[in-house]
Design an enzyme around this catalytic site. Structure first.
Site, mmCIF file in Angstrom:
data_model
loop_
_atom_site.group_PDB
_atom_site.id
_atom_site.type_symbol
_atom_site.label_atom_id
_atom_site.label_comp_id
_atom_site.label_asym_id
_atom_site.label_seq_id
_atom_site.Cartn_x
_atom_site.Cartn_y
_atom_site.Cartn_z
ATOM 1 C CB SER A 16 -0.894 0.008 1.244
ATOM 2 O OG SER A 16 -1.583 1.236 1.378
ATOM 3 C CE1 TYR B 237 -7.306 3.068 -0.968
ATOM 4 C CE2 TYR B 237 -5.143 3.413 0.040
ATOM 5 C CZ TYR B 237 -6.339 2.724 -0.028
ATOM 6 O OH TYR B 237 -6.577 1.690 0.830
ATOM 7 C CB THR C 184 -7.263 0.847 -4.038
ATOM 8 O OG1 THR C 184 -6.413 -0.304 -4.066
ATOM 9 C CG2 THR C 184 -8.486 0.530 -3.184
ATOM 10 C CE LYS D 54 -7.559 -4.829 -2.816
ATOM 11 N NZ LYS D 54 -8.555 -4.172 -1.943
ATOM 12 C CG HIS E 277 -11.454 -1.065 0.834
ATOM 13 N ND1 HIS E 277 -10.760 -0.358 -0.114
ATOM 14 C CD2 HIS E 277 -10.739 -0.932 1.967
ATOM 15 C CE1 HIS E 277 -9.687 0.198 0.429
ATOM 16 N NE2 HIS E 277 -9.655 -0.141 1.697
#
Length: 402
Positions: free
Chosen positions: A115, A137, A163, A266, A290
């Site tokens: 991440s 993100y 994501t 995702k 999620h």
């Protein structure tokens, strides 16, 4: 003089459920609460797991295969089992955090998802030798996002995971766990009563000589400035306008121009979104909600998987993320069209229970369960799994967006 660990116990566990039990015993309540949290009333997080129990398997009584292959190829990489590490944010459950998880992924021959809210840098994680996919993100402006992609590429990331599904409802029926913005002396004093009752967790950090790190080093500015805290990163996300499908295509194009390696989207739950993702040029997509931390009321991902796999599975690699706790869950997902699954909470519990070895233990537990199910089904290879190997009750699937 070496100090013996007074809380040493048999480190091996036989199931992900036992790993969770040990994580709960070891972790301070706010830390454990952050791992199990789901949005609003928690319907989606519960359905992610419960849906797997509704599916059955159709075993053979004889004709089993003595040799079985559990490896597959996914997103251009060979993996030893169809279980990938899903990217999760700040992993303060263990002093080594994402580095320990990456070492476990490398040791067990699978892909590490990192991440951009991680507590360890992409450089440190790639240095473990793990095949690393960097996750982002949609936060910050386009120049900032390109800088972060360039950094991940320079570090050696082999793919990018975008994501975009994070709506993150704060309204939890059981209350949200208290997480400090940073760990300093004042924070230590305030949390001391909750930490003091978990001496094994405190002992591990004391041995490492470091406090839990709640910053996001992968979001540090390129000029050498300080990395933001988790809540600073969260604020950046909240103040960034949400992306359009044109933005998704732009992000994919930027990454592809840098490296040509896979771009994965995702958070897909709908067939129409899956088709638009293919149009945007993704190499793979993850059927994900999620982990129940997004929009509560979203069906379990395993319910959404068959329709999406049927629609786009011949064009891109379809993954599944959500509720996987057993090797038989993995087998069910593969039979219904997934190329592989991604796990999140399962490996975090292993990490909390026993560091790198605990993550390896979780992967070994899943491998054993996959092998047992493939054996019982009379197959010799996970790539032979088909829908007919699973008993799907009437009304089980959800074909959203058709």
């Amino acid at each position: 003089m070496k100090i013996a660990n007074p809380w040493k116990q048999n480190p091996w566990f036989e199931s992900v459920a036992v790993a969770q039990q040990r994580a709960r015993k070891r972790l301070p309540a706010p830390v454990y609460g952050a791992l199990i949290a789901g949005s609003e009333r928690g319907w989606t997080i519960a359905d992610n797991q419960a849906a797997f129990a509704e599916l059955g398997l159709a075993p053979h009584v004889a004709g089993h295969q003595a040799q079985r292959s559990l490896g597959t190829a996914v997103l251009g990489h060979d993996v030893s089992l169809p279980v990938l590490i899903s990217p999760t944010g700040v992993q303060a459950v263990h002093p080594e955090g994402e580095v320990a998880v990456a070492r476990a992924a490398a040791a067990r021959g699978t892909i590490m998802g990192l991440s951009n809210f991680a507590s360890r840098s992409v450089e440190d994680v790639v240095a473990t030798g793990a095949t690393t996919f960097f996750q982002m993100y949609w936060t910050g402006d386009r120049d900032v996002m390109v800088q972060r992609m360039e950094r991940a590429h320079r570090a050696g990331a082999k793919g990018l995971i975008a994501t975009l599904d994070w709506s993150f409802s704060m309204g939890r029926d059981w209350g949200s766990p208290e997480i400090p913005e940073k760990v300093d002396l004042a924070t230590m004093v305030r949390f001391a009563p909750k930490v003091a009752v978990k001496p094994r967790w405190l002992y591990e950090f004391a041995k490492s000589g470091a406090l839990p790190d709640l910053t996001a080093p992968n979001l540090a500015p390129p000029d050498g400035g300080a990395a933001p805290t988790f809540f600073g990163a969260y604020y950046e996300w909240m103040t960034t306008p949400p992306p359009s499908w044109e933005d998704v295509a732009w992000m994919r194009d930027q990454w592809h121009q840098l490296t040509g390696s896979p771009f994965v989207l995702k958070g897909v739950c709908r067939v129409d979104d899956a088709k638009r993702a293919v149009d945007a040029g993704v190499a793979g997509l993850s059927v994900s909600n999620h982990g129940g931390n997004n929009l509560d009321g979203t069906p379990a991902t395993i319910r959404c998987l068959p329709a999406i796999a049927e629609a786009v599975g011949s064009q891109v690699d379809v993954l599944l993320d959500g509720g996987v706790r057993r090797g038989s869950d993995v087998v069910k997902a593969l039979a219904l069209g997934a190329k592989a699954v991604m796990i999140g909470r399962a490996y975090l519990w292993g990490l909390a229970a026993n560091g790198q070895a605990g993550v390896e233990n979780v992967l070994d537990v899943l491998r054993g369960g996959i092998d047992s199910a493939v054996l019982g089904l009379g197959l010799s290879d996970v790539r032979e799994l088909r829908p007919e190997h699973v008993l799907v009750p009437e009304g089980f699937t959800r074909a959203l967006g058709t």
